[in-house]
Design a protein around this motif. Structure first.
Motif, PDB file in Angstrom:
ATOM      1  N   VAL A   1     -47.205  -1.544  29.799  1.00 25.42           N
ATOM      2  CA  VAL A   1     -47.388  -2.673  30.714  1.00 25.42           C
ATOM      3  C   VAL A   1     -47.150  -3.986  29.962  1.00 25.42           C
ATOM      4  O   VAL A   1     -47.879  -4.321  29.027  1.00 25.42           O
ATOM      5  CB  VAL A   1     -48.806  -2.667  31.329  1.00 25.42           C
ATOM      6  N   VAL A   2     -46.119  -4.716  30.374  1.00 30.01           N
ATOM      7  CA  VAL A   2     -45.793  -5.992  29.725  1.00 30.01           C
ATOM      8  C   VAL A   2     -46.001  -7.182  30.660  1.00 30.01           C
ATOM      9  O   VAL A   2     -45.949  -8.334  30.227  1.00 30.01           O
ATOM     10  CB  VAL A   2     -44.350  -5.998  29.171  1.00 30.01           C
TER      11      VAL A   2
ATOM     12  N   PHE B   1     -55.602   7.343  23.236  1.00 29.53           N
ATOM     13  CA  PHE B   1     -54.905   6.206  23.834  1.00 29.53           C
ATOM     14  C   PHE B   1     -55.338   6.029  25.290  1.00 29.53           C
ATOM     15  O   PHE B   1     -55.433   7.006  26.043  1.00 29.53           O
ATOM     16  CB  PHE B   1     -53.389   6.412  23.808  1.00 29.53           C
ATOM     17  N   ASP B   2     -55.571   4.783  25.701  1.00 26.32           N
ATOM     18  CA  ASP B   2     -55.797   4.491  27.113  1.00 26.32           C
ATOM     19  C   ASP B   2     -54.488   4.658  27.868  1.00 26.32           C
ATOM     20  O   ASP B   2     -53.447   4.134  27.455  1.00 26.32           O
ATOM     21  CB  ASP B   2     -56.303   3.064  27.296  1.00 26.32           C
TER      22      ASP B   2
ATOM     23  N   GLU C   1     -51.318  -1.365  28.127  1.00 24.00           N
ATOM     24  CA  GLU C   1     -51.744  -0.030  28.565  1.00 24.00           C
ATOM     25  C   GLU C   1     -50.514   0.814  28.860  1.00 24.00           C
ATOM     26  O   GLU C   1     -49.480   0.316  29.286  1.00 24.00           O
ATOM     27  CB  GLU C   1     -52.627  -0.144  29.808  1.00 24.00           C
ATOM     28  N   LEU C   2     -50.650   2.123  28.654  1.00 27.45           N
ATOM     29  CA  LEU C   2     -49.539   3.039  28.883  1.00 27.45           C
ATOM     30  C   LEU C   2     -49.670   3.745  30.227  1.00 27.45           C
ATOM     31  O   LEU C   2     -50.773   4.044  30.682  1.00 27.45           O
ATOM     32  CB  LEU C   2     -49.480   4.086  27.771  1.00 27.45           C
ATOM     33  N   ILE C   3     -48.523   3.988  30.841  1.00 31.76           N
ATOM     34  CA  ILE C   3     -48.457   4.786  32.063  1.00 31.76           C
ATOM     35  C   ILE C   3     -47.564   5.989  31.797  1.00 31.76           C
ATOM     36  O   ILE C   3     -46.417   5.831  31.362  1.00 31.76           O
ATOM     37  CB  ILE C   3     -47.888   3.972  33.234  1.00 31.76           C
TER      38      ILE C   3
ATOM     39  N   ALA D   1     -48.427  -3.812  20.429  1.00 29.72           N
ATOM     40  CA  ALA D   1     -49.296  -2.689  20.081  1.00 29.72           C
ATOM     41  C   ALA D   1     -49.122  -1.550  21.079  1.00 29.72           C
ATOM     42  O   ALA D   1     -49.129  -0.372  20.712  1.00 29.72           O
ATOM     43  CB  ALA D   1     -50.754  -3.135  20.032  1.00 29.72           C
ATOM     44  N   GLY D   2     -48.941  -1.902  22.363  1.00 27.86           N
ATOM     45  CA  GLY D   2     -48.666  -0.890  23.381  1.00 27.86           C
ATOM     46  C   GLY D   2     -47.360  -0.175  23.112  1.00 27.86           C
ATOM     47  O   GLY D   2     -47.263   1.053  23.262  1.00 27.86           O
TER      48      GLY D   2
END
Length: 243
Positions: free
Chosen positions: A201-202, A144-145, A101-103, A225-226
């Motif tokens: 997020v890893v 994108f989420d 997920e992206l922040i 993919a993120g």
């Protein structure tokens, strides 16, 4: 004259710059560009310049931590960089955040060492509103989420598992931890640059940071993919920004 660490000069650097930490991520961005030229690769700093759909773009890796980020920002600014977007990784502090997920970071807790050498701790580390809003709009357009909020930039990776520290910032609604965003935001504001940060997020909230990072090292499919999404988001947002 070439900059001391990046080994670049003004005519080689675009106004729009992406800042991954990992030099290998520079190459993954390069695959999305045309007319790519490697400017230099010295220490942790790999710099390329190319075009994305006709937009000149530079990509410079910053290595790990605020100190190397500071060097990159200062030297890129000397060469005419204006708009900087970090495309980095982070460990989630909130349980709802998923791997990949992206922040989009609005502001950063200044637990890094670099920013404290420039200005008092009361000075905020905040993103450029307009550039970050462009990222938000483009993320929505792309479907994108993502989450929008605060990250914590810390100084040493291998003490980040300190549960007392993590729990404190978790309770303050801080979304994630990285090591570079606070330095970027602080310096960008001091040098009158525009800066934003996208974090992938890893490591999730249930993982120990030093153990969970192995999924990233091993190029876990969800995490990679993120990374692809954050690269696409940064490129498309900068393109929209120019139009």
């Amino acid at each position: 004259m070439k900059e001391a660490h990046l080994l670049c000069q003004a005519e080689e650097i675009a106004e729009n710059v992406l800042l991954p930490g990992d030099p290998e991520r520079v190459l993954r961005v390069a695959s999305e560009l045309s007319q790519v030229k490697e400017i230099a690769f010295n220490r942790e700093f790999r710099t390329i310049t190319g075009n994305y759909k006709g937009m000149p773009l530079t990509v410079t890796s910053t290595g790990i931590g605020g100190c190397s980020m500071g060097i990159a920002v200062e030297e890129l600014a000397n060469c005419g960089a204006k708009n900087l977007i970090r495309i980095g990784s982070c460990g989630a502090l909130q349980p709802e955040l998923k791997l990949g997920e992206l922040i989009i970071v609005t502001a950063a807790v200044r637990e890094d060492g670099l920013s404290k050498t420039y200005v008092k701790t009361e000075y905020p580390a905040v993103s450029d509103f307009e550039l970050s809003n462009c990222l938000k709009t483009k993320a929505e357009d792309l479907g994108f989420d993502f989450s929008l909020g605060i990250c914590r930039s810390h100084e040493s990776f291998y003490i980040d598992h300190n549960q007392e520290v993590i729990d404190y910032w978790k309770q303050k609604n801080v979304l994630a931890s990285d090591m570079e965003t606070a330095a970027l935001f602080t310096l960008a504001n001091l040098r009158k640059l525009r800066a934003a940060s996208i974090l992938n997020v890893v490591v999730n909230d249930s993982q120990d940071s030093s153990a969970g990072i192995n999924s990233y090292v091993e190029e876990d499919e969800v995490i990679m993919a993120g990374e692809s999404r954050e690269i696409k988001l940064a490129l498309e947002a900068l393109l929209a920004w120019q139009q």
